[in-house]
Design a protein around this motif. Structure first.
Motif, mmCIF file in Angstrom:
data_model
loop_
_atom_site.group_PDB
_atom_site.id
_atom_site.type_symbol
_atom_site.label_atom_id
_atom_site.label_comp_id
_atom_site.label_asym_id
_atom_site.label_seq_id
_atom_site.Cartn_x
_atom_site.Cartn_y
_atom_site.Cartn_z
ATOM 1 N N MET A 1 0.777 -1.009 0.128
ATOM 2 C CA MET A 1 -0.040 0.002 -0.128
ATOM 3 C C MET A 1 0.751 1.198 0.390
ATOM 4 N N ILE B 1 -7.059 7.164 -0.828
ATOM 5 C CA ILE B 1 -5.903 7.138 -0.412
ATOM 6 C C ILE B 1 -5.387 8.068 0.335
ATOM 7 N N TRP C 1 -2.559 8.427 2.159
ATOM 8 C CA TRP C 1 -1.326 8.440 2.551
ATOM 9 C C TRP C 1 -0.192 8.250 1.249
ATOM 10 N N TYR D 1 0.530 4.398 5.452
ATOM 11 C CA TYR D 1 -0.551 3.684 5.534
ATOM 12 C C TYR D 1 -0.820 2.737 6.700
ATOM 13 N N TYR E 1 -1.953 4.927 9.455
ATOM 14 C CA TYR E 1 -3.435 5.175 9.001
ATOM 15 C C TYR E 1 -4.418 4.193 9.355
#
Length: 555
Positions: free
Chosen positions: A112, A134, A136, A142, A145
């Motif tokens: 990711m 998205i 990040w 990620y 997050y």
């Protein structure tokens, strides 16, 4: 191994008498994750750590669990999780928590992060039933997050070599220039310093397929400086299985990096006889001093995209280029000819499955095609009055997705041979989910709900392929040690309190290929970082999971 033995050399801490714990798990059979003989003991938890293992009959606690007749073990580690998106939608990680999975490891080829406009566009284009923003730019961002949104499990990730390639080169079949290779190395350096576990590859799929061995060695050399690991869905699990293993061993040797084989298997009837050779070659490399390990799932069917039936050149340029080729009559003719014959040049899963009735179609993007979910390729071809190869091309073009599919490729006796090896851990190769809402729009592989419970029920209790203490070691202590996770994987004073309590007599998988959305049974209690996430078999709603980092983290 020296570290592990030193960790268990001390005697258990003496009883603290009336000292308070937050949690006492009382009277269970404790499997500490080392593979040692279990012992009846109490486990005390204070805050997010295990505060002691011993006789705490006189101690008090806010929560007391009666574990009489139950197994108490370290939380299980899923070495191959695809919960990257499902945890954004539902942080409870239901199907995995209910099997005792407290840590999910991601990054099979694609990760990711890092993200630029090109990678962001690809992630958006690839979205299926779950839509997400998205928010990040790096892999570490990620993971933070997820942690900030709230997840019930811990999360960690490898850097996807495919994602690095997409970020710098794109989706074309071409080697990096010297400048691009420098840029790729720099991205790896930054992510390793931010806590990535190493480099992950998935080499049967384009654009990963386009990467040469030398390119991967260069990325792995950077990861090795930070104590990272190389983990790979190898370039072949069928016709070129042994040659693919040779490549993994070469990368390990030349980059000076430990290496792991993702979901070890011999795929396709013609390759089943290679398993003994595969396992012995890994053990020969281990004797040479190389750190080579593997993980597996506990099923004879694989799960991936229907596009894995197509030659890799069809995706040169990405998905839009693939869909365009599938709409051109002359190109379709060329594709069909290649799909219909076996090849050592690429991994043809259409041939590997043996027949179209051994390929199940389980995940479509288009609402129009969703009624086909759960049908075999043979059934759909018959419904449409077309041959199976034409049907593959039509469906991918119509759905404009890879179409999630299940391929029956493996031999049960080989699964047991792999299970018997002490250096193999376990991964679901699926997303954690729940039998509700958006998850019901597709059929996952049953391993999403049953991989770990199936090990403990079918293969340990019922078929006695390996003993329970060994299965627990390979679900906890072994992967934690391989990955270098900080204070995880063992029940020992001072370790983080990822602890599971289950009934060895009843733990079982319930999910089937026909009805996959069924929770496993037998897991009673699960604690993650000292917080109870599963209570008497029901999810508490707690989300105490954390982002975990590799040993090379510097910032």
């Amino acid at each position: 191994m020296t570290i592990v033995f030193a960790m268990f050399a001390k005697d258990p801490s003496p009883s603290p008498g009336a000292a308070d714990f937050d949690v006492i798990i009382r009277g269970g059979t404790v499997f500490d994750g080392s593979g040692a003989e279990p012992k009846r003991a109490d486990v005390g938890i204070r805050g997010d750590r295990i505060a002691g293992v011993g006789d705490f009959r006189s101690a008090k606690a806010k929560i007391v669990i009666d574990a009489t007749g139950l197994a108490v073990a370290p939380g299980f580690i899923n070495m191959l999780s695809w919960s990257t998106v499902s945890l954004i939608h539902d942080g409870r990680s239901q199907s995995e928590i209910r099997q005792g999975v407290t840590t999910e490891i991601m990054g099979e080829g694609e990760s990711m992060g890092p993200v630029n406009d090109r990678v962001r566009g690809h992630l958006l284009l690839s979205q299926g039933d779950i839509k997400y923003d998205i928010k990040w730019n790096t892999l570490a961002e990620y993971l933070r997050y997820l942690e900030s949104r709230g997840v019930s499990c811990n999360v960690a990730s490898f850097i996807g070599a495919t994602t690095i390639r997409e970020y710098v080169i794109g989706f074309e079949d071409k080697p990096p220039t010297p400048e691009q290779l420098d840029q790729m190395r720099e991205l790896v350096r930054k992510e390793m310093e931010a806590g990535a576990l190493g480099i992950g590859t998935s080499l049967i799929y384009p654009p990963a397929f386009y990467a040469k061995t030398e390119e991967l060695i260069e990325l792995c050399k950077v990861a090795a400086k930070y104590g990272g690991k190389y983990i790979s869905h190898m370039r072949s699990e069928g016709n070129r299985l042994l040659e693919a293993l040779d490549e993994l061993i070469r990368i390990s040797r030349e980059a000076g990096i430990p290496a792991e084989v993702y979901h070890i298997k011999a795929a396709g009837h013609q390759s089943w006889s290679k398993v003994d050779n595969l396992l012995s070659r890994i053990e020969a490399a281990q004797k040479e001093g190389l750190k080579i390990t593997a993980d597996m799932y506990t099923y004879t069917a694989a799960g991936t995209g229907l596009d894995a039936c197509l030659p890799p050149w069809t995706e040169d340029g990405g998905y839009p280029a693939l869909f365009k080729r599938l709409r051109d009559p002359a190109t379709r003719e060329k594709i069909a000819a290649e799909v219909g014959k076996d090849s050592d040049e690429w991994e043809n899963l259409y041939i590997g499955a043996g027949s179209p009735d051994r390929i199940l179609l389980v995940g479509f993007k288009s609402e129009k095609l969703k009624p086909l979910t759960g049908k075999s390729l043979a059934e759909v071809a018959k419904m449409r009055g077309k041959d199976p190869i034409t049907t593959i091309m039509d469906l991918i073009a119509e759905d404009e997705s890879r179409i999630e599919s299940i391929y029956f490729l493996m031999f049960e006796e080989n699964v047991k041979k792999e299970l018997a090896k002490p250096w193999i851990s376990f991964g679901s190769d699926e997303a954690s989910q729940a039998p509700e809402g958006v998850f019901l729009k597709s059929n996952p592989h049953p391993r999403a709900y049953g991989n770990f419970a199936r090990l403990l029920g079918k293969y340990v209790r019922d078929e006695k392929v390996i003993p329970l203490k060994e299965a627990i070691r390979r679900l906890s202590g072994l992967p934690a040690t391989n990955l270098g996770l900080d204070h995880r994987g063992f029940i020992k004073e001072g370790m983080f309190a990822d602890v599971v309590v289950f009934d060895p007599a009843t733990i079982s998988d319930r999910a089937t290929f026909e009805k996959p959305h069924q929770y496993a049974v037998g897991m009673k209690h699960v604690f993650v970082n000292g917080v109870q996430v599963l209570k008497e078999g029901d999810h508490s709603g707690a989300k105490p999971g954390r982002a975990l980092w590799g040993p090379g983290k510097t910032k």
